[in-house]
Design a protein around this motif. Structure first.
Motif, PDB file in Angstrom:
ATOM      1  N   LEU A  20     -51.304   7.454  79.334  1.00 50.37           N
ATOM      2  CA  LEU A  20     -52.436   7.316  78.413  1.00 50.37           C
ATOM      3  C   LEU A  20     -52.810   5.849  78.214  1.00 50.37           C
ATOM      4  N   GLY A  21     -51.809   4.985  78.125  1.00 50.97           N
ATOM      5  CA  GLY A  21     -52.094   3.559  77.964  1.00 50.97           C
ATOM      6  C   GLY A  21     -52.910   3.013  79.115  1.00 50.97           C
ATOM      7  N   SER A  22     -52.553   3.417  80.341  1.00 54.57           N
ATOM      8  CA  SER A  22     -53.295   2.907  81.498  1.00 54.57           C
ATOM      9  C   SER A  22     -54.713   3.491  81.544  1.00 54.57           C
ATOM     10  N   LEU A  23     -54.874   4.735  81.109  1.00 50.11           N
ATOM     11  CA  LEU A  23     -56.201   5.352  81.111  1.00 50.11           C
ATOM     12  C   LEU A  23     -57.096   4.745  80.037  1.00 50.11           C
ATOM     13  N   LEU A  24     -56.554   4.502  78.868  1.00 53.76           N
ATOM     14  CA  LEU A  24     -57.355   3.919  77.798  1.00 53.76           C
ATOM     15  C   LEU A  24     -57.793   2.498  78.137  1.00 53.76           C
ATOM     16  N   SER A  27     -61.337   1.841  79.438  1.00 54.48           N
ATOM     17  CA  SER A  27     -62.481   2.013  78.522  1.00 54.48           C
ATOM     18  C   SER A  27     -63.304   3.241  78.902  1.00 54.48           C
ATOM     19  N   PRO A  28     -62.701   4.435  78.878  1.00 55.47           N
ATOM     20  CA  PRO A  28     -63.408   5.629  79.343  1.00 55.47           C
ATOM     21  C   PRO A  28     -64.679   5.932  78.555  1.00 55.47           C
ATOM     22  N   GLU A  29     -64.717   5.558  77.272  1.00 57.87           N
ATOM     23  CA  GLU A  29     -65.915   5.847  76.480  1.00 57.87           C
ATOM     24  C   GLU A  29     -67.145   5.117  77.014  1.00 57.87           C
ATOM     25  N   ARG A  30     -66.926   3.972  77.657  1.00 56.08           N
ATOM     26  CA  ARG A  30     -68.051   3.242  78.239  1.00 56.08           C
ATOM     27  C   ARG A  30     -68.550   3.879  79.527  1.00 56.08           C
ATOM     28  N   HIS A  31     -67.736   4.775  80.097  1.00 56.19           N
ATOM     29  CA  HIS A  31     -68.098   5.438  81.351  1.00 56.19           C
ATOM     30  C   HIS A  31     -68.452   6.904  81.111  1.00 56.19           C
ATOM     31  N   ASP A  32     -68.723   7.262  79.863  1.00 58.01           N
ATOM     32  CA  ASP A  32     -69.040   8.643  79.509  1.00 58.01           C
ATOM     33  C   ASP A  32     -67.941   9.593  79.985  1.00 58.01           C
ATOM     34  N   GLN A  56     -53.218   9.703  66.672  1.00 59.91           N
ATOM     35  CA  GLN A  56     -53.193   8.293  66.287  1.00 59.91           C
ATOM     36  C   GLN A  56     -54.107   7.431  67.153  1.00 59.91           C
ATOM     37  N   LEU A  57     -54.611   7.987  68.237  1.00 61.89           N
ATOM     38  CA  LEU A  57     -55.406   7.188  69.173  1.00 61.89           C
ATOM     39  C   LEU A  57     -56.900   7.184  68.811  1.00 61.89           C
ATOM     40  N   GLU A  58     -57.179   7.356  67.544  1.00 57.45           N
ATOM     41  CA  GLU A  58     -58.512   7.138  66.958  1.00 57.45           C
ATOM     42  C   GLU A  58     -59.607   7.906  67.678  1.00 57.45           C
ATOM     43  N   GLY A  59     -59.327   9.178  67.971  1.00 51.57           N
ATOM     44  CA  GLY A  59     -60.347  10.018  68.574  1.00 51.57           C
ATOM     45  C   GLY A  59     -60.624   9.748  70.035  1.00 51.57           C
ATOM     46  N   ARG A  60     -59.836   8.897  70.670  1.00 49.19           N
ATOM     47  CA  ARG A  60     -60.074   8.573  72.084  1.00 49.19           C
ATOM     48  C   ARG A  60     -59.416   9.577  73.030  1.00 49.19           C
ATOM     49  N   VAL A  61     -58.535  10.417  72.482  1.00 49.16           N
ATOM     50  CA  VAL A  61     -57.826  11.410  73.290  1.00 49.16           C
ATOM     51  C   VAL A  61     -57.879  12.752  72.572  1.00 49.16           C
ATOM     52  N   ALA A  98     -56.421  -0.785  88.094  1.00 50.74           N
ATOM     53  CA  ALA A  98     -57.669  -1.376  87.602  1.00 50.74           C
ATOM     54  C   ALA A  98     -58.835  -0.894  88.454  1.00 50.74           C
ATOM     55  N   GLY A  99     -59.894  -0.470  87.801  1.00 54.88           N
ATOM     56  CA  GLY A  99     -61.071  -0.004  88.518  1.00 54.88           C
ATOM     57  C   GLY A  99     -60.989   1.423  89.006  1.00 54.88           C
ATOM     58  N   TRP A 100     -59.908   2.133  88.658  1.00 54.32           N
ATOM     59  CA  TRP A 100     -59.727   3.512  89.132  1.00 54.32           C
ATOM     60  C   TRP A 100     -60.859   4.429  88.670  1.00 54.32           C
ATOM     61  N   LEU A 101     -61.184   4.414  87.385  1.00 55.10           N
ATOM     62  CA  LEU A 101     -62.200   5.331  86.863  1.00 55.10           C
ATOM     63  C   LEU A 101     -63.566   5.047  87.478  1.00 55.10           C
ATOM     64  N   GLU A 102     -63.910   3.787  87.609  1.00 54.17           N
ATOM     65  CA  GLU A 102     -65.196   3.431  88.210  1.00 54.17           C
ATOM     66  C   GLU A 102     -65.267   3.911  89.651  1.00 54.17           C
ATOM     67  N   ALA A 103     -64.145   3.777  90.376  1.00 53.63           N
ATOM     68  CA  ALA A 103     -64.127   4.219  91.774  1.00 53.63           C
ATOM     69  C   ALA A 103     -64.296   5.730  91.865  1.00 53.63           C
ATOM     70  N   VAL A 104     -63.607   6.470  90.995  1.00 55.86           N
ATOM     71  CA  VAL A 104     -63.707   7.927  91.007  1.00 55.86           C
ATOM     72  C   VAL A 104     -65.136   8.365  90.717  1.00 55.86           C
ATOM     73  N   GLN A 105     -65.724   7.807  89.668  1.00 56.19           N
ATOM     74  CA  GLN A 105     -67.070   8.237  89.293  1.00 56.19           C
ATOM     75  C   GLN A 105     -68.106   7.849  90.338  1.00 56.19           C
ATOM     76  N   SER A 106     -67.960   6.671  90.924  1.00 53.48           N
ATOM     77  CA  SER A 106     -68.926   6.256  91.951  1.00 53.48           C
ATOM     78  C   SER A 106     -68.834   7.147  93.180  1.00 53.48           C
ATOM     79  N   GLY A 107     -67.658   7.734  93.390  1.00 50.95           N
ATOM     80  CA  GLY A 107     -67.492   8.611  94.540  1.00 50.95           C
ATOM     81  C   GLY A 107     -68.372   9.842  94.492  1.00 50.95           C
TER      82      GLY A 107
END
Length: 339
Positions: A20-24, A27-32, A56-61, A98-107
């Motif tokens: 979860l730490g690595s996923l947060l 900044s997933p909220e910025r990538h919808d 405890q993760l303030e609504g991010r999970v 680093a950059g994993w989420l952006e790479a997945v979504q761009s795919g």
């Protein structure tokens, strides 16, 4: 397009917190994108602790509970709970690069792409025995892989890869595709339900390929897979090989071939001898090549045992045969089937 990152978990609190730490950090909220933890714990104390951690993760999970045991039940709960059209499954013992989420979504910017995956490289937490490196193999696309530990690194993007090389610990798919292809087959069920085990994402990959849906491997969609000393042992490779034998039997029967009730019983003395030879070889400090051969021999014996076990179990139980050949497992509950 909104995406959902789905993390099934069961009984590994330290691992899921790292994941979860690595996923947060992406900044997933910025990538919808949303993060959804699907808790498959039977232990109420662990479930309460994980629920509280997510809160405890303030609504991010978001947190969901799936009481039916097994990885596939948790994955399918994730599909039902997810709000996104792009579904990304990661294991609870990975950390994303680093950059994993952006790479997945761009795919998925190309509408022809239905499935995306990427490299899974080891993060060793102890010393690595010399014999382990002999279990690395080349993929048909270059680079290397170690299916024993779900590791793969091709080294460059591969457009139109066989989805068999996109593994479940780092697996992204359009919701429309996973539903149309029937979801995942049974996977990682508890030991007492071993006869109900299937071939996991292998069946889904086969359906995706048969439907002519494009799959891409993207080098930027990198995850790190935790590999502790317990996985770098002859016993772990034996268990993994037994599971593989069961999964291969499931695949064969599901394809239409009848199970063989006359399948010869597993020669357990052969397996015991192979395991003893592997243990004696490792304890004796033999050479790397000899150690690898001893472990490989034990794994081969275990794989045959897994195959024969599953063939006999299915041949003897019409309910189990019906389970193996059901249309899909999207709404299956193994508890009612195995009762």
């Amino acid at each position: 397009m909104k995406s959902s990152i789905i993390i099934p978990t069961a009984g590994r609190p330290a691992a899921i917190e790292s994941a979860l730490g690595s996923l947060l950090a992406q900044s997933p909220e910025r990538h919808d994108a949303e993060i959804l933890v699907v808790d498959n714990n039977a232990d109420e104390a662990l479930a309460d602790a994980l629920r509280a951690h997510c809160a405890q993760l303030e609504g991010r999970v978001r947190y969901a509970r799936e009481p039916s045991p097994g990885l596939t039940a948790a994955r399918h709960r994730g599909i039902r709970e997810a709000r996104g059209d792009l579904l990304t499954f990661v294991d609870d013992d990975v950390e994303v690069g680093a950059g994993w989420l952006e790479a997945v979504q761009s795919g998925f910017s190309d509408p022809q792409v239905g499935v995306v995956g990427g490299p899974s490289v080891p993060r060793f937490t102890g010393s690595v025995p010399a014999w382990f490196w002999g279990f690395l193999a080349r993929t048909p696309y270059g680079g290397w892989m170690c299916p024993w530990l779900s590791l793969i690194d091709i080294g460059n993007d591969v457009r139109g890869i066989s989805p068999a090389y996109l593994w479940g610990l780092n697996f992204s798919i359009r919701r429309s595709v996973v539903v149309a292809c029937g979801g995942f087959n049974p996977d990682l069920v508890p030991a007492q339900l071993q006869r109900w085990q299937g071939d996991g994402e292998t069946g889904l990959a086969t359906s995706v390929e048969a439907a002519g849906i494009r799959a891409d491997y993207l080098q930027g969609a990198l995850v790190f897979h935790q590999c502790g000393p317990e996985r770098l042992s002859a016993e772990y490779f034996r268990k993994r090989a037994f599971y593989q034998g069961v999964a291969e039997s499931f695949t064969t029967i599901r394809s239409g071939r009848d199970p063989r009730p006359d399948s010869a019983p597993a020669d357990r003395s052969l397996l015991r001898r192979a395991l003893r030879a592997a243990a004696d070889a490792l304890a004796g400090g033999i050479g790397t090549r000899e150690a690898r051969k001893a472990i490989a021999d034990a794994a081969r014996a275990a794989r045959v045992e897994g195959w024969r076990f599953h063939q006999r179990e299915v041949a003897a139980d019409p309910r189990l045969l019906q389970w193996v050949r059901r249309a899909d497992y999207l709404d299956a509950d193994i508890r009612s089937e195995a009762a």
